[in-house]
Each structure stands twice: as structure tokens, then as C-alpha cells.
Design a protein around this motif. Structure first.
Motif, PDB file in Angstrom:
ATOM      1  N   MET A  67       0.830  -1.193   0.000  1.00  0.00           N
ATOM      2  CA  MET A  67       0.000   0.000   0.000  1.00  0.00           C
ATOM      3  C   MET A  67       0.866   1.244   0.000  1.00  0.00           C
ATOM      4  O   MET A  67       1.910   1.291   0.622  1.00  0.00           O
ATOM      5  N   SER A  68       0.400   2.274  -0.714  1.00  0.00           N
ATOM      6  CA  SER A  68       1.118   3.539  -0.760  1.00  0.00           C
ATOM      7  C   SER A  68       0.095   4.621  -1.080  1.00  0.00           C
ATOM      8  O   SER A  68      -1.102   4.449  -0.845  1.00  0.00           O
ATOM      9  N   ASP A  69       0.565   5.766  -1.613  1.00  0.00           N
ATOM     10  CA  ASP A  69      -0.373   6.806  -2.023  1.00  0.00           C
ATOM     11  C   ASP A  69      -1.303   6.257  -3.104  1.00  0.00           C
ATOM     12  O   ASP A  69      -0.902   5.423  -3.921  1.00  0.00           O
ATOM     13  N   LEU A  70      -2.525   6.760  -3.132  1.00  0.00           N
ATOM     14  CA  LEU A  70      -3.473   6.246  -4.120  1.00  0.00           C
ATOM     15  C   LEU A  70      -4.533   7.281  -4.450  1.00  0.00           C
ATOM     16  O   LEU A  70      -4.761   8.232  -3.700  1.00  0.00           O
ATOM     17  N   PHE A  71      -5.157   7.085  -5.605  1.00  0.00           N
ATOM     18  CA  PHE A  71      -6.320   7.867  -6.006  1.00  0.00           C
ATOM     19  C   PHE A  71      -7.564   7.031  -5.715  1.00  0.00           C
ATOM     20  O   PHE A  71      -7.629   5.857  -6.077  1.00  0.00           O
ATOM     21  N   LEU A  72      -8.531   7.644  -5.063  1.00  0.00           N
ATOM     22  CA  LEU A  72      -9.764   6.958  -4.689  1.00  0.00           C
ATOM     23  C   LEU A  72     -10.931   7.596  -5.433  1.00  0.00           C
ATOM     24  O   LEU A  72     -11.195   8.784  -5.284  1.00  0.00           O
ATOM     25  N   GLU A  73     -11.606   6.797  -6.253  1.00  0.00           N
ATOM     26  CA  GLU A  73     -12.775   7.273  -6.986  1.00  0.00           C
ATOM     27  C   GLU A  73     -14.029   6.684  -6.358  1.00  0.00           C
ATOM     28  O   GLU A  73     -14.119   5.473  -6.152  1.00  0.00           O
ATOM     29  N   ILE A  74     -14.982   7.544  -6.052  1.00  0.00           N
ATOM     30  CA  ILE A  74     -16.227   7.126  -5.417  1.00  0.00           C
ATOM     31  C   ILE A  74     -17.390   7.535  -6.308  1.00  0.00           C
ATOM     32  O   ILE A  74     -17.486   8.693  -6.725  1.00  0.00           O
ATOM     33  N   GLN A  75     -18.259   6.580  -6.615  1.00  0.00           N
ATOM     34  CA  GLN A  75     -19.426   6.868  -7.443  1.00  0.00           C
ATOM     35  C   GLN A  75     -20.681   6.884  -6.582  1.00  0.00           C
ATOM     36  O   GLN A  75     -20.924   5.969  -5.796  1.00  0.00           O
TER      37      GLN A  75
ATOM     38  N   MET B  28      -4.254   6.399   8.642  1.00  0.00           N
ATOM     39  CA  MET B  28      -2.936   6.322   8.018  1.00  0.00           C
ATOM     40  C   MET B  28      -2.801   7.205   6.771  1.00  0.00           C
ATOM     41  O   MET B  28      -1.725   7.284   6.189  1.00  0.00           O
ATOM     42  N   TYR B  29      -3.879   7.894   6.364  1.00  0.00           N
ATOM     43  CA  TYR B  29      -3.834   8.722   5.163  1.00  0.00           C
ATOM     44  C   TYR B  29      -4.250  10.166   5.451  1.00  0.00           C
ATOM     45  O   TYR B  29      -5.039  10.426   6.356  1.00  0.00           O
TER      46      TYR B  29
ATOM     47  N   LEU C 138      -0.178   8.545   1.978  1.00  0.00           N
ATOM     48  CA  LEU C 138       0.180   7.743   3.143  1.00  0.00           C
ATOM     49  C   LEU C 138       1.075   8.547   4.081  1.00  0.00           C
ATOM     50  O   LEU C 138       2.073   9.133   3.656  1.00  0.00           O
ATOM     51  N   LYS C 139       0.727   8.579   5.367  1.00  0.00           N
ATOM     52  CA  LYS C 139       1.542   9.285   6.348  1.00  0.00           C
ATOM     53  C   LYS C 139       2.867   8.550   6.548  1.00  0.00           C
ATOM     54  O   LYS C 139       2.919   7.320   6.503  1.00  0.00           O
ATOM     55  N   GLN C 140       3.918   9.323   6.785  1.00  0.00           N
ATOM     56  CA  GLN C 140       5.258   8.760   6.881  1.00  0.00           C
ATOM     57  C   GLN C 140       5.364   7.706   7.973  1.00  0.00           C
ATOM     58  O   GLN C 140       6.033   6.682   7.808  1.00  0.00           O
ATOM     59  N   GLU C 141       4.677   7.919   9.090  1.00  0.00           N
ATOM     60  CA  GLU C 141       4.807   6.987  10.211  1.00  0.00           C
ATOM     61  C   GLU C 141       4.168   5.630   9.943  1.00  0.00           C
ATOM     62  O   GLU C 141       4.379   4.670  10.687  1.00  0.00           O
ATOM     63  N   PHE C 142       3.383   5.527   8.858  1.00  0.00           N
ATOM     64  CA  PHE C 142       2.748   4.256   8.517  1.00  0.00           C
ATOM     65  C   PHE C 142       3.399   3.579   7.315  1.00  0.00           C
ATOM     66  O   PHE C 142       2.922   2.542   6.859  1.00  0.00           O
TER      67      PHE C 142
ATOM     68  N   GLY D   3      -5.727  -8.403   3.029  1.00  0.00           N
ATOM     69  CA  GLY D   3      -7.170  -8.557   3.150  1.00  0.00           C
ATOM     70  C   GLY D   3      -7.910  -7.242   3.008  1.00  0.00           C
ATOM     71  O   GLY D   3      -7.409  -6.268   2.449  1.00  0.00           O
ATOM     72  N   LEU D   4      -9.153  -7.215   3.518  1.00  0.00           N
ATOM     73  CA  LEU D   4      -9.973  -6.015   3.458  1.00  0.00           C
ATOM     74  C   LEU D   4      -9.466  -4.983   4.459  1.00  0.00           C
ATOM     75  O   LEU D   4      -9.210  -5.299   5.617  1.00  0.00           O
ATOM     76  N   ILE D   5      -9.325  -3.750   4.020  1.00  0.00           N
ATOM     77  CA  ILE D   5      -8.871  -2.682   4.901  1.00  0.00           C
ATOM     78  C   ILE D   5      -9.878  -1.540   4.865  1.00  0.00           C
ATOM     79  O   ILE D   5     -10.563  -1.319   3.864  1.00  0.00           O
ATOM     80  N   GLU D   6      -9.975  -0.826   5.974  1.00  0.00           N
ATOM     81  CA  GLU D   6     -10.890   0.306   6.069  1.00  0.00           C
ATOM     82  C   GLU D   6     -10.299   1.508   5.339  1.00  0.00           C
ATOM     83  O   GLU D   6      -9.131   1.844   5.514  1.00  0.00           O
ATOM     84  N   MET D   7     -11.119   2.157   4.517  1.00  0.00           N
ATOM     85  CA  MET D   7     -10.683   3.329   3.773  1.00  0.00           C
ATOM     86  C   MET D   7     -11.422   4.585   4.215  1.00  0.00           C
ATOM     87  O   MET D   7     -11.559   5.540   3.458  1.00  0.00           O
ATOM     88  N   GLY D   8     -11.901   4.568   5.460  1.00  0.00           N
ATOM     89  CA  GLY D   8     -12.582   5.737   5.990  1.00  0.00           C
ATOM     90  C   GLY D   8     -14.085   5.665   5.779  1.00  0.00           C
ATOM     91  O   GLY D   8     -14.651   4.621   5.455  1.00  0.00           O
TER      92      GLY D   8
END
Length: 229
Positions: free
Chosen positions: A1-9, A30-31, A69-73, A82-87
Motif C-alpha cells: 500500500m502507498s499513495d493512491l487515487f480513490l474514486e467514489i461513485q 494512516m492517510y 500515506l503518512k510517513q509513520e505508517f 485482506g480487506l482494509i478500512e478506507m474511511g
């Protein structure tokens, strides 16, 4: 995992028109979040949807966010599976202009990318290099497994890339969820857009070799182009 673009419809699946008052993404811990749903016009940020605040029946729209992604993470991110929470996504809406608005909160999830036991990434690489002139890249290896690794690095030449320095070097021990960085020197034998490939990392504990190819693309230009500029 790293920086990412999140598209929500968002889609109005009801039979009547709804009015959207607010859409707010609350990112996970973490973001950090940056909204990409505005355009700058005459020095002012304008919504990409204009002044239109309603959605007709079965009509939808897309919202785009950049999550950094925050540096500390950064060390922990490579071991998440697996499944991770994205807020959460808060949507404030109503059916009629005179009625009280309703708040709908949606929990967002995504499948974490599978990196296996080890992940190799590039920390630093030049965008443009000169043909047959050595340049450096900085690589980072992350131990995504639950055990300690003993790593040996091997560089294999390709038809467009030549690695400089000795191959088969011992990188040392790497504990679970930790990373190490190292610098490599290489040169390109072909012009144009070339891929960086040919890195092999062997875990001496399991006697398993990981082939790391197509790590990045670099633009290779002739030396005469450099002299003219």
C-alpha cells in the motif's frame, strides 16, 4: 500500500430527484486527504459539477480524492493484507428543497494489494538519463512476512540495461515489517523509454528467489542532446 487515487461513485437509485448538500470523505488514520473535485477558474475554485446540486432518478456522479500515506505508517503499509478500512463517506441529501436534510454515512473498504512475502520498490530514480552513462537508483526492500529474512542481491543484465558493480552481494538480515534501502548503479544501452528489470533477491532462510522486473520506466536520450542543452 502507498499513495493512491480513490474514486467514489454516487448514484440516485430512487424514483425521484434528490438534492445533494454535502459529500465529505473522512480518510482512515494512516492517510491524509486531498479533494480533486474542483477546478480553478479566474483564481477561484469551482466545483466540477457546477452549481447543479441535484441528481435525477438513476443519475450518478464520480468524486475523486488523492490519499497520501503518512510517513509513520510507511513501514507497516507493506504488511497489510485482506480487506482494509478506507474511511467513511458522509452524504447529506434531501428529496425536496423544503424538507430536513438526511445524513447517510457509508463505510468504505478495499482489498489490500498482495505483495507476497517481500516487496521491492524504488525510492529514487531519475526521469531522464544519458545513453551509456551510469546513473544511480535507490531501492527499498520491505519484509512483508512474519519471520526474519537473510537477503542476497543479484543483478542480471538485459538487452537494454547493464548493471554496474558486483552481483551476489549480501544485504543482511531483515526483521518482519521492516525495510532496508540500498543504492544501485546501472546504465542503458538503448534510446527511448526503457524498463528497469533484472533484480533478483534471494532469501537464504527459505532458499527462495524473488524476481523483480519492470520496476520503472526511464527516458534515455543521446549525449548530443545533452550537449545542445
Amino acid at each position: 500500500m502507498s499513495d493512491l487515487f480513490l474514486e467514489i461513485q454516487i448514484q440516485n437509485i430512487s424514483s425521484s430527484t434528490v438534492f445533494i448538500q454535502k459529500v465529505l470523505l473522512k480518510p482512515p488514520e494512516m492517510y491524509t486527504r486531498e479533494e480533486l473535485n474542483t477546478v480553478n477558474q479566474a483564481g477561484e475554485d469551482q466545483c466540477t459539477f457546477g452549481t447543479r446540486t441535484f441528481l435525477q432518478s438513476m443519475e450518478g456522479r464520480q468524486y475523486l480524492y488523492y490519499l497520501e500515506l503518512k510517513q509513520e505508517f510507511s513501514e507497516k503499509a507493506g504488511t497489510i493484507r485482506g480487506l482494509i478500512e478506507m474511511g467513511t463517506l458522509d452524504i447529506v441529501w434531501k428529496r425536496d428543497l423544503g424538507e430536513m436534510a438526511m445524513l447517510q454515512t457509508i463505510q468504505l473498504q478495499r482489498e489490500a494489494p498482495g505483495y507476497g512475502n517481500m516487496r521491492l520498490s524504488l525510492e529514487t530514480i531519475p526521469d531522464t538519463v544519458i545513453l551509456e552513462e551510469p546513473f544511480n537508483i535507490i531501492c527499498k526492500i520491505t519484509n512483508c512476512s512474519g519471520r526474519k529474512m537473510k537477503l542476497v542481491l543479484k543483478m542480471c543484465d538485459t538487452d537494454s540495461i547493464r548493471w554496474c558493480g558486483s552481483s551476489g552481494r549480501y544485504l543482511g538480515k531483515l526483521s518482519p515489517s521492516s525495510s532496508l534501502c540500498f543504492t544501485l548503479t546501472l546504465l542503458s544501452l538503448k534510446l527511448g523509454l526503457q524498463g528497469v528489470s533484472g533484480i533478483q533477491v534471494t532469501d537464504k532462510v527459505l532458499k527462495k528467489t524473488y524476481a523483480c522486473d519492470n520496476l520503472a520506466k526511464i527516458c534515455v536520450i543521446p549525449s548530443t542532446f545533452k550537449m545542445k542543452n
